[in-house]
Enzyme design. Structure first.
Site, short mmCIF file in Angstrom:
data_model
loop_
_atom_site.label_atom_id
_atom_site.label_comp_id
_atom_site.label_asym_id
_atom_site.label_seq_id
_atom_site.Cartn_x
_atom_site.Cartn_y
_atom_site.Cartn_z
N HIS A 73 0.82 -1.22 0.00
CA HIS A 73 0.00 0.00 0.00
C HIS A 73 0.85 1.25 0.00
O HIS A 73 1.62 1.50 0.93
CB HIS A 73 -0.91 0.01 1.23
N ASP A 76 0.27 5.53 -1.08
CA ASP A 76 -0.72 6.53 -1.47
C ASP A 76 -0.16 7.67 -2.31
O ASP A 76 -0.74 8.76 -2.35
CB ASP A 76 -1.39 7.11 -0.22
N GLU A 117 -8.86 1.47 -2.64
CA GLU A 117 -8.99 1.52 -1.18
C GLU A 117 -10.35 2.08 -0.78
O GLU A 117 -10.53 3.28 -0.65
CB GLU A 117 -7.87 2.37 -0.57
N HIS A 168 -13.29 1.82 3.75
CA HIS A 168 -12.21 2.68 4.25
C HIS A 168 -12.57 3.05 5.68
O HIS A 168 -12.49 2.20 6.56
CB HIS A 168 -11.99 3.90 3.35
N HIS A 213 -9.09 -2.07 7.34
CA HIS A 213 -10.18 -1.11 7.49
C HIS A 213 -11.56 -1.71 7.76
O HIS A 213 -12.54 -0.97 7.80
CB HIS A 213 -10.31 -0.20 6.24
N HIS A 257 -2.35 -3.17 4.63
CA HIS A 257 -1.57 -2.25 5.49
C HIS A 257 -2.17 -2.24 6.89
O HIS A 257 -2.80 -1.30 7.32
CB HIS A 257 -1.47 -0.85 4.89
N ASP A 271 2.31 2.03 3.87
CA ASP A 271 1.33 3.12 3.93
C ASP A 271 1.99 4.48 3.71
O ASP A 271 1.49 5.51 4.17
CB ASP A 271 0.56 3.11 5.25
#
Length: 420
Positions: A44, A46, A147, A174, A220, A241, A310
């Site tokens: 993961h 971003d 995600e 999420h 999540h 993650h 992450d």
């Protein structure tokens, strides 16, 4: 004589300053060697969301070779020996019931364009075979993970379309409930459960992901969702993650009983580096991250562990792990703690390759099944931004409601005129 003494002192200072690094840190030397033999696959990152936030996805205005406002850029990727990356196609929960699908498609697009702009660094990948081919070419295999289930707008057709665009995992929620699954905040008590885990449509979706060969990401979600998916799914799951709950009691982390079930079903937990998920202290260190690796290995074995840093999705990182270039330090720390070469290689990438290969096997075994085209019940998704096309009963209910309103107004007018 004085000259010889000065020379000897200078040589000693030169050595102690770290010039003979390879002799002083054999664990790092070994870590780099192992990373040259097995791809580091991170679950993961971003960076695509940072491209949205900072540049509105105008990739033509960005140079990933010199970008210095993110945890991730091309020099950091090379220094960190990143063999493969699941880039996150993330959009916030605020987009749910609005423009989540469009914004997610734009995030998928920017990942594709990133690979096209830097073909010497990135190779777009959709399979376990692609990852190894990219590794042989010294490129970073680039996969996509969406995600948040809100990105689908509760549509199996959208799920299939995203798979066709290269998406290889979906994080079911999420930090908001979807019309078919509860998110992790429910376990904190800050939000009510809407489905006691998964709704019937949520269970349909798990089956369709198996049929497609899309990995199911349980980062999540609530513990109830974790267990329901582990009951239902024919393919192993991932936590892209998340870390160990017993080490840091945060509801985004994975409890021991679920770790055991992940082991039993052949899945993987990819350890998150976010300070808040690593420790209860304000500051975390590489040793704190390694504690999560150690705990997961102790409870469920080295066969379920991976890396899920992450980066570019968090605000606080441990000292010494400030960006993607620093990841080899975790590998060196594991070796220092007595991890074998094979255990390290498993965590680096072999575990994820096994999980993805198994999902592909399940997909191939289910190839004769037709796509699930039973839509979610309209009452479960009805809102002011959604039309009811294709739901004849919903249209009839709407017409009856309108007729009832008109009759009520007419009756009120008649009563009023009679009273006058």
């Amino acid at each position: 004589m004085l000259y010889k003494v000065i020379s000897a002192v200078c040589l000693a200072l030169w050595i102690s300053s770290g010039a003979v690094t390879s002799q002083e840190d054999p664990h790092m030397t070994r870590a780099k060697q192992l990373m040259s033999e097995t791809p580091l696959i991170d679950g993961h990152n971003d960076l695509p969301w940072q491209l949205r936030k900072q540049f509105n996805n105008q990739l033509n205005n960005v140079d990933l070779n010199t970008l210095d406002t993110t945890h991730t850029n091309i020099p950091k990727i090379k220094e960190g020996r990143l063999g493969a990356q699941f880039w996150s196609a993330y959009v916030p929960c605020e987009t749910q019931y609005k423009d989540a699908v469009r914004q997610t498609l734009e995030q998928i697009d920017v990942i594709h364009r990133m690979c096209q702009k830097y073909p010497e660094t990135f190779m777009f990948a959709t399979s376990s075979q692609d990852i190894m081919e990219a590794f042989k070419m010294s490129k970073t295999a680039s996969l996509i993970g969406v995600e948040g289930g809100h990105s689908l707008d509760s549509s199996l057709g959208t799920l299939r379309t995203m798979y066709q665009l290269g998406v290889r995992y979906l994080t079911l929620t999420h930090s908001c409930n979807t019309p078919w699954a509860d998110n992790w905040r429910v376990d904190t008590g800050s939000e009510p459960s809407q489905h006691n885990g998964l709704s019937p449509f949520g269970k349909q979706l798990i089956k369709e992901m198996n049929r497609l060969g899309m990995l199911i990401d349980l980062a999540h979600v609530t513990v109830a969702v974790m267990n329901q998916v582990l009951d239902i799914s024919e393919a192993p799951v991932i936590f892209s993650h998340s870390s160990a709950y017993s080490v840091r009691p945060h509801k985004r982390n994975v409890p021991d009983d679920v770790l055991l079930r992940v082991n039993q079903t052949g899945g993987i937990v990819m350890v998150n580096f976010y300070t808040d998920y690593v420790t209860e202290s304000k500051t975390a260190y590489i040793s704190d991250v390694a504690d999560h690796f150690d705990h997961i290995k102790k409870v469920a074995g080295a066969g379920i562990i991976g890396f899920g840093g992450d980066y570019d999705g968090v605000t606080r990182l441990p000292e010494g792990l400030e960006d993607v270039s620093k990841v080899p330090r975790v590998v060196a720390e594991l070796l220092k703690r007595g991890w074998t070469d094979e255990e390290v290689k498993a965590a680096l990438g072999k575990n994820l390759l096994r999980v993805l290969s198994k999902a592909e096997e399940v997909r191939d075994a289910l190839k004769d099944l037709s796509p699930d085209d039973v839509p979610i019940p309209y009452d479960e998704v009805k809102n002011s931004c959604r039309t009811s096309y294709g739901y004849p009963n919903a249209g009839a209910v709407h017409s009856i409601s309108t007729l009832a309103l008109l009759l009520t107004l007419a009756l009120q007018a008649f009563i009023k005129s009679t009273a006058l």
